[in-house]
Every structure is written in C-alpha cells, then in structure tokens.
Design an enzyme around this catalytic site. Structure first.
Site, short mmCIF file in Angstrom:
data_model
loop_
_atom_site.label_atom_id
_atom_site.label_comp_id
_atom_site.label_asym_id
_atom_site.label_seq_id
_atom_site.Cartn_x
_atom_site.Cartn_y
_atom_site.Cartn_z
N HIS A 53 0.83 -1.19 0.00
CA HIS A 53 0.00 0.00 0.00
C HIS A 53 0.88 1.26 0.00
CE1 HIS A 53 -3.86 -2.11 1.68
NE2 HIS A 53 -3.42 -2.63 0.54
N GLU A 55 1.34 3.74 2.02
CA GLU A 55 2.11 4.05 3.22
C GLU A 55 3.41 3.26 3.27
OE1 GLU A 55 -2.23 3.60 4.67
OE2 GLU A 55 -1.06 3.13 2.87
N THR A 204 -22.52 -1.95 -32.24
CA THR A 204 -21.30 -1.20 -32.53
C THR A 204 -20.20 -2.12 -33.04
OG1 THR A 204 -21.84 0.48 -30.87
CG2 THR A 204 -19.52 0.27 -31.50
N LEU A 212 -10.92 -0.86 -29.26
CA LEU A 212 -11.14 -0.45 -27.87
C LEU A 212 -9.94 -0.75 -26.98
CD1 LEU A 212 -14.87 -1.56 -27.43
CD2 LEU A 212 -13.98 0.65 -28.22
N ARG A 215 -3.60 2.43 -27.12
CA ARG A 215 -2.62 2.24 -28.18
C ARG A 215 -1.33 3.02 -27.97
NH1 ARG A 215 -7.60 2.13 -30.89
NH2 ARG A 215 -7.58 4.34 -31.45
N GLU A 280 -18.31 3.14 -24.87
CA GLU A 280 -18.02 3.65 -26.21
C GLU A 280 -18.93 2.89 -27.17
OE1 GLU A 280 -14.08 4.64 -27.47
OE2 GLU A 280 -13.23 4.14 -25.52
#
Length: 348
Positions: A53, A55, A204, A212, A215, A280
């Site tokens: 983490h 910390e 789509t 998607l 890149r 998208e």
C-alpha cells in the site's frame, strides 16, 4: 485547526495517488508522503492489488534514502485512512507504529466497514497523533469509484462520446470516419488509461469492428488493457473476425447479455474487480445506460461540424426528467471542445 502546511503536503500525496488511477482495481488509488521538520523524506503510491500500500511504499522510500532512524518522529500524509486489517498485505497501521512516526494525517475515512474509523483508535493508543479530513473534497473525487462500489456494488460509469454540433455520431457518406481531430483522439487514449473496462454494444461491434484498446505504450505501463465488454443478446451474430476477438488481447474481451444492465455491471465488479467503466457505443446503448440511471459522469468531445443523418448520440425513449451536470469542465483540444461533468441524479 490544522497546521498550514498540512494541505500542502496532502496535495503532494494526492499527486502520488493519481499515478495509480486505472491500475489498482479492485483497490483504490492511494498516495502517501512522509515529512519531518519541513523536509520530504519519502513518497509512494499503491501500484496494483496485492502490492504494498501507499504508506509502505513511502516508508520504504524514506528508509532507503534517509534510514530508519530519520523516519522516527515524522508525519505521514495519506489520502485514505490507513488499513487496519490483514488482507493480501499486512495492515498499514502496524507499519506506521513500527516505523515510530509521530503524526498521521489522512484525507478520507475508509468506507470499508472492516476499516472505517478503526485506524484512529489503533494509532492513538500507540501514542500517534491522528488528524483526518485534510483535502477531503479532492480525495473524495479521486476515490468516488471505489466508494460507489463499496456502497452499491456498481462501478463508476463514464459515458464517452464524440458528436457534431447537431448531436450526430457520424459524418455524411464519403467523408472521413473521424468526427474529431488528433488532439481529441489522443485525449481519448488518456481517458481509456484511467478505466478498468470499456463497454460497447453488439451493434457497434458489428458496424465498426472497434479495437477499444490503449494504443500508447507509455499509458500501458503498470496495467493491462481494459476489459472490453460487449453487451449483446445475440452473441452468435457477432463478427468473429473483429479485432476484439482476434487480437493479442482477445482474452480481455467479454460478452454479456443486455437484458439486465445493472446486474451485469455488478457481475463485472464481483468477477473482474472493476471500479470504473467507460461506454463507447452508439446512441441506443448509451441511452439505455442513461435511462437506467447507471451513468455517473460524461465526457463529450464536440466537433465544430453539422452532419445531419440518422445516428444521434442518444436515441432512447427519453428520461422522465433531465439530469443536470455539476463539476463541469470545458477544454479546447485543437478545433474540438471537451465537456466533462458529473451527473447529479442520485446513484442506485
């Protein structure tokens, strides 16, 4: 009243935390810095689930640079309440106690019931001064996806679209496929790098064969490609030659049914651990998410064109009331304008 420099150092911790956006799911992006006598001793951010983490990253940085003795009596600034239970990594409260720090300043209380508020008692009983709430507004914005998942089981959903001035998604036949310019398209790559999944529709995929993907190699450092989730009730009709199913990241493509969008999104949280998803897709699927109250934020790239045609950015039946935006931001990207804002309608 907090010392005047607390906000300064917490903003530096927030800068560290932003490095983890899009990389830490299902954990939140968190940053930390260690300061003593006005000198920065160490800094760190949570890089990925299962890794130290923030910390402990900051402590390791300070130990390596200044030694363990120098850290004793220091102040640690953290953007989220330190964890106090043992999960994939040991509790950070114990690490702070072992390091001998004098003060812990954090921005937000952890909404995980296993952690919420426990750190204060643990650290105070060890003789460490604890202050919370410094820069909490900025930290809350950064942690919204994590908190939403904790409270609702749903991810933070961004509706991203590019449209003409008359609200159309496509240019007239014979013109370029691109509505927006290079600067806006480069900004989309930056946006993709901040999310865990990209949502699209079967329509789509059949029409555009989108990839998607991120890149830009530099944006992939420290993270995988986003999950690509295709919503379709007719999966057999999807083009198997599309990039989503044939490229090097085809293992990151999922097909899910459309009939219960909320439950599917909850499944993505449970099974893939996502915090933030971006859509998208065309106007029908985007409107379905918005009509269902599942969209939290929008990013619209507006091109200075009038296109006409039958493809509106939103094509739903219409909302019972129009949601308003808050925290609106406008940015010019070449000839295009980016609008970003958070929807004020209550979350499910």
């Amino acid at each position: 009243m907090n010392p005047p420099m607390d906000e300064h150092w917490m903003r530096l911790a927030l800068t560290e935390a932003r490095k983890g956006v899009g990389k830490t799911a299902p954990n939140p992006p968190v940053g930390a810095v260690i300061v003593k006598d006005g000198v920065l001793l160490g800094s760190g951010w949570h890089r990925a689930a299962g890794m130290p983490h923030a910390e402990r990253e900051a402590l390791a940085d300070a130990f390596e640079t200044h030694g363990t003795v120098a850290v004793r009596g220091s102040t640690v600034y953290i953007t989220l309440e330190p964890c106090s239970t043992h999960g994939r990594t040991p509790p950070c409260t114990q690490g702070l106690i072992d390091a001998g720090v004098a003060r812990v300043v954090y921005a937000c209380v952890d909404r995980n019931p296993e952690h919420a508020g426990r750190a204060d008692a643990i650290l105070t009983s060890a003789g460490i001064e604890v202050i919370s709430g410094v820069c909490h507004v900025e930290a809350e914005k950064l942690l919204r996806p994590f908190f939403k998942v904790r409270e609702t089981g749903l991810p933070w959903v961004i509706w991203k679209t590019a449209m003409s001035l008359d609200g159309r998604l496509t240019r007239p036949p014979g013109e370029s496929q691109w509505l927006t310019g290079e600067a806006a398209r480069a900004d989309v790559q930056q946006l993709r790098a901040t999310v865990d999944a990209i949502l699209t529709s079967g329509a789509t995929v059949r029409r555009d064969h989108p990839a998607l993907t991120i890149r830009v190699p530099e944006l992939l450092e420290g993270r995988p490609q986003p999950w690509r989730v295709v919503f379709s009730d007719q999966p057999d009709s999807l083009p198997q030659e599309a990039a989503l199913f044939t490229d090097a990241w085809r293992g990151r493509t999922l097909i899910r049914p459309r009939h219960d969008l909320a439950e599917t999104l909850r499944g993505l949280v449970r099974e893939q651990g996502i915090l933030t998803a971006m859509t998208e897709a065309g106007g029908i699927f985007s409107a379905a998410l918005l009509d269902a109250g599942l969209v939290d934020e929008l990013v619209v790239y507006c091109a200075p064109r009038l296109c006409g045609g039958p493809s509106p950015a939103l094509a739903g039946a219409g909302l019972p009331e129009s949601p308003r935006l808050q925290e609106t931001e406008f940015m010019r990207l070449g000839d295009d304008i980016r609008l970003r804002g958070v929807i004020t309608r209550p979350m499910l």
